[in-house]
Design an enzyme around this catalytic site. Sequence first.
Site, PDB file in Angstrom:
ATOM      1  N   CYS A 142     -14.060  -4.763   1.494  1.00  0.00           N
ATOM      2  CA  CYS A 142     -14.000  -3.780   0.416  1.00  0.00           C
ATOM      3  C   CYS A 142     -15.381  -3.179   0.207  1.00  0.00           C
ATOM      4  CB  CYS A 142     -13.517  -4.459  -0.871  1.00  0.00           C
ATOM      5  SG  CYS A 142     -13.131  -3.303  -2.215  1.00  0.00           S
ATOM      6  N   ASP A 143     -15.403  -1.953  -0.269  1.00  0.00           N
ATOM      7  CA  ASP A 143     -16.667  -1.332  -0.641  1.00  0.00           C
ATOM      8  C   ASP A 143     -16.455  -0.480  -1.880  1.00  0.00           C
ATOM      9  OD1 ASP A 143     -19.520  -1.048   0.267  1.00  0.00           O
ATOM     10  OD2 ASP A 143     -18.990   1.058   0.019  1.00  0.00           O
ATOM     11  N   GLN A 144     -17.537  -0.247  -2.594  1.00  0.00           N
ATOM     12  CA  GLN A 144     -17.476   0.551  -3.817  1.00  0.00           C
ATOM     13  C   GLN A 144     -18.592   1.580  -3.839  1.00  0.00           C
ATOM     14  OE1 GLN A 144     -17.660  -2.821  -6.640  1.00  0.00           O
ATOM     15  NE2 GLN A 144     -15.815  -1.957  -7.527  1.00  0.00           N
TER      16      GLN A 144
ATOM     17  N   ALA B 205     -12.683   0.972  -2.041  1.00  0.00           N
ATOM     18  CA  ALA B 205     -11.927   1.086  -0.794  1.00  0.00           C
ATOM     19  C   ALA B 205     -11.654  -0.307  -0.243  1.00  0.00           C
ATOM     20  CB  ALA B 205     -12.700   1.909   0.227  1.00  0.00           C
TER      21      ALA B 205
ATOM     22  N   LYS C 162     -16.994  -2.999   7.913  1.00  0.00           N
ATOM     23  CA  LYS C 162     -17.124  -4.416   7.557  1.00  0.00           C
ATOM     24  C   LYS C 162     -15.951  -5.215   8.135  1.00  0.00           C
ATOM     25  CE  LYS C 162     -19.466  -3.655   3.097  1.00  0.00           C
ATOM     26  NZ  LYS C 162     -19.328  -3.802   1.623  1.00  0.00           N
TER      27      LYS C 162
END
Length: 200
Positions: free
Chosen positions: A68-70, A105, A52
Site C-alpha cells: 500500500c502507499d499513500q 493505493a 512494492k
Amino acid sequence: MKIILASQSPSRKKLLNKLGLKFEILAPNINEEKFLDVKNPENSCYQVAKQKALIGKNKYNQDIIIACDQMVYLDGELFGKAYTEKQAIQNLIQLQGKTHILISALCMLWEKKEFYHISKSYLKMRHLTLRQIKNYVMTDKPLKSAGSYHIESTGIALFEKVKTDDFYSIQGLPLIQVANQLLKWNYPLFSKSFLYQNCE
C-alpha cells in the site's frame, strides 16, 4: 500459502494484526520520487504500491503479497512523506485551514492474479497557529507519514471533518478491501490455523 506485507511501516503492521492473520514482513526499497506525477496523483500512488508488491512477488512468488502507499493531494501538489520536523511543519502550514485528499493505493498479488483499489479520503484541517503546528509535530513526531500527521493518535485533533469509506485507509491500510479480497481468493480468513493466538 503465506501472506507477505511489503512494508516497513509499523502502522501497517499494526493494522494487519487487527485481522489476526499470520504474516511476514518484507522491506521493499524503491525510489518513490520517480513515480510522482502531479497530473495523475491516483496513478502515482498506485504505481508505488505496485512496485512494492512486485518486489515481494519476486521473492515470494507463491504467496499473497499486500502493499500500500499513500499520498496527499492539494491544489495541484502532491505531498509525500516528511523526513524532518522542519518539513513536517511546512507541510502542515500548507494544509491547515483547507480540505485535502488523502489517496491510499492498495495492491495485492497472488500467483497470476492482481487486485488493486484506490480509496480517496477528504480531510478538512482546522485553521492552526504556527505554535500549534510546532507543538503537534514535537509531540506526535509524524515523520515518514503522508501529510505529516498521525490521525490514529493526537493528529485527529487537527481536523474539523473527515469523509472516508474506510477509516483504516487513512491510517495506512484499507482493511475492508484487504479482507474482501482475501475472502474472494478463498483465503481461510477465520481458520484458527491461520490466526495468531494473541493479536494486537
